[in-house]
Scaffold this motif. Structure first.
Motif, PDB file in Angstrom:
ATOM      1  N   PRO A 285     -11.734  -5.014  -9.721  1.00 12.05           N
ATOM      2  CA  PRO A 285     -10.960  -4.644  -8.529  1.00 12.05           C
ATOM      3  C   PRO A 285      -9.452  -4.888  -8.664  1.00 12.05           C
ATOM      4  CG  PRO A 285     -12.867  -5.976  -7.938  1.00 12.05           C
ATOM      5  CD  PRO A 285     -12.729  -6.040  -9.423  1.00 12.05           C
ATOM      6  N   LEU A 286      -9.055  -5.649  -9.675  1.00 14.55           N
ATOM      7  CA  LEU A 286      -7.628  -5.931  -9.889  1.00 14.55           C
ATOM      8  C   LEU A 286      -6.995  -4.963 -10.874  1.00 14.55           C
ATOM      9  CD1 LEU A 286      -7.835  -9.825 -10.147  1.00 14.55           C
ATOM     10  CD2 LEU A 286      -7.090  -8.464  -8.172  1.00 14.55           C
ATOM     11  N   MET A 287      -7.810  -4.123 -11.512  1.00 16.11           N
ATOM     12  CA  MET A 287      -7.318  -3.200 -12.534  1.00 16.11           C
ATOM     13  C   MET A 287      -7.155  -1.794 -11.958  1.00 16.11           C
ATOM     14  SD  MET A 287      -9.297  -4.566 -15.909  1.00 16.11           S
ATOM     15  CE  MET A 287      -8.389  -3.442 -16.955  1.00 16.11           C
ATOM     16  N   ASP A 288      -6.415  -0.972 -12.706  1.00 16.24           N
ATOM     17  CA  ASP A 288      -6.122   0.377 -12.238  1.00 16.24           C
ATOM     18  C   ASP A 288      -6.073   1.330 -13.430  1.00 16.24           C
ATOM     19  OD1 ASP A 288      -4.884   1.742  -9.601  1.00 16.24           O
ATOM     20  OD2 ASP A 288      -3.916   2.591 -11.378  1.00 16.24           O
TER      21      ASP A 288
ATOM     22  N   ASP B 262      -2.886   1.337 -15.456  1.00 14.16           N
ATOM     23  CA  ASP B 262      -2.429   0.158 -16.208  1.00 14.16           C
ATOM     24  C   ASP B 262      -2.087   0.582 -17.629  1.00 14.16           C
ATOM     25  OD1 ASP B 262      -2.760  -1.479 -14.017  1.00 14.16           O
ATOM     26  OD2 ASP B 262      -4.651  -2.346 -14.700  1.00 14.16           O
TER      27      ASP B 262
ATOM     28  N   GLU C  41      -9.192   2.932  -9.373  1.00 14.22           N
ATOM     29  CA  GLU C  41      -7.969   2.368  -8.802  1.00 14.22           C
ATOM     30  C   GLU C  41      -8.223   0.940  -8.345  1.00 14.22           C
ATOM     31  OE1 GLU C  41      -6.449   4.957  -5.796  1.00 14.22           O
ATOM     32  OE2 GLU C  41      -6.037   6.550  -7.232  1.00 14.22           O
ATOM     33  N   ARG C  42      -7.115   0.198  -8.208  1.00  8.72           N
ATOM     34  CA  ARG C  42      -7.192  -1.170  -7.709  1.00  8.72           C
ATOM     35  C   ARG C  42      -7.809  -1.187  -6.314  1.00  8.72           C
ATOM     36  NH1 ARG C  42      -2.617  -1.516 -10.157  1.00  8.72           N
ATOM     37  NH2 ARG C  42      -2.785  -2.901 -11.909  1.00  8.72           N
ATOM     38  N   ASP C  43      -8.500  -2.258  -6.001  1.00  3.78           N
ATOM     39  CA  ASP C  43      -9.054  -2.421  -4.667  1.00  3.78           C
ATOM     40  C   ASP C  43      -7.916  -2.429  -3.652  1.00  3.78           C
ATOM     41  OD1 ASP C  43     -10.147  -3.964  -2.255  1.00  3.78           O
ATOM     42  OD2 ASP C  43     -11.939  -3.715  -3.489  1.00  3.78           O
TER      43      ASP C  43
ATOM     44  N   ARG D 292      -8.038  -8.835  -3.266  1.00  7.26           N
ATOM     45  CA  ARG D 292      -7.142  -9.134  -4.403  1.00  7.26           C
ATOM     46  C   ARG D 292      -6.757 -10.605  -4.415  1.00  7.26           C
ATOM     47  NH1 ARG D 292      -4.759  -4.098  -2.923  1.00  7.26           N
ATOM     48  NH2 ARG D 292      -3.100  -5.262  -1.919  1.00  7.26           N
TER      49      ARG D 292
ATOM     50  N   LEU E  70      -0.925  -5.842 -13.232  1.00  9.64           N
ATOM     51  CA  LEU E  70      -0.968  -6.014 -11.774  1.00  9.64           C
ATOM     52  C   LEU E  70       0.394  -6.467 -11.273  1.00  9.64           C
ATOM     53  CD1 LEU E  70      -2.368  -6.207  -9.029  1.00  9.64           C
ATOM     54  CD2 LEU E  70      -3.227  -8.467  -9.721  1.00  9.64           C
TER      55      LEU E  70
ATOM     56  N   THR F  44       2.934  -4.436  -8.764  1.00  8.83           N
ATOM     57  CA  THR F  44       3.448  -5.074  -7.548  1.00  8.83           C
ATOM     58  C   THR F  44       4.959  -4.896  -7.462  1.00  8.83           C
ATOM     59  OG1 THR F  44       1.669  -6.704  -7.604  1.00  8.83           O
ATOM     60  CG2 THR F  44       3.608  -7.273  -6.317  1.00  8.83           C
TER      61      THR F  44
ATOM     62  N   LEU G 110       1.510  -4.692  -2.837  1.00  3.80           N
ATOM     63  CA  LEU G 110       0.167  -4.960  -3.347  1.00  3.80           C
ATOM     64  C   LEU G 110      -0.250  -6.403  -3.096  1.00  3.80           C
ATOM     65  CD1 LEU G 110       0.157  -3.124  -6.784  1.00  3.80           C
ATOM     66  CD2 LEU G 110      -0.970  -2.426  -4.679  1.00  3.80           C
TER      67      LEU G 110
END
Length: 158
Positions: free
Chosen positions: A33-36, A39, A59-61, A67, A99, A103, A114
């Motif tokens: 959930p923290l990755m996209d 990245d 996509e990120r959560d 998060r 991440l 941000t 984020l």
């Protein structure tokens, strides 16, 4: 009633060993959930990630709370030597670096943040632990848990 710090360290080390086993299920559940998909990980960084997260295409959560809790969970796993070693070997630092970049980019584009400032602080502390080894942090490499640092210092001053 005083609790033996060695016992606490042993319990945490055992739990971290169970959570961070060879299946990588727990680590994948925390990291995904923290990755996209956006990245920017190179092939070497990608190769360190658990197989399920290599070439991640989601996509990120969107939830701030999710998060936050996942970053805090990773930070807690850094308390033990085993946890730090596993997180380093499984490529968690590059994922957290991305991440952090996302941000910063969201802030510069005036998009929805984020992470809150507290979450960013925890993320930066996590990154700081992952990019440095115990010898660079002036910590005894044999210390099984950094949670023992406070009790060791207190005992030295008595």
């Amino acid at each position: 009633m005083s609790i033996d710090s060695d016992l606490i360290a042993h319990i945490f080390a055992g739990l971290h060993g169970s959570l961070l086993d060879a299946s990588d299920e727990y680590l994948c559940a925390i990291l995904a959930p923290l990755m996209d998909v956006n990245d920017n990980l190179d092939d070497e960084e990608m190769g360190k990630l658990p197989v399920r997260l290599q070439y991640y295409e989601k996509e990120r959560d969107a939830s701030d709370i999710v998060r936050q809790k996942l970053i805090e969970a990773l930070f807690q796993l850094c308390a033990t030597k085993h946890g730090r070693q596993v997180l380093r070997s499984k490529g968690v630092y590059p994922a957290m670096r991305e991440l952090d970049k996302a941000t910063e980019e969201a802030e510069s584009k005036k998009e929805r943040k984020l992470l809150s400032s507290q979450q960013e602080h925890t993320l930066h502390a996590l990154i700081g632990i992952l990019i440095r080894y115990e010898s660079e942090m002036d910590v005894d490499p044999e210390l099984s848990s950094i949670r023992e640092l406070g009790t060791v210092e207190e005992q030295e001053h008595e």
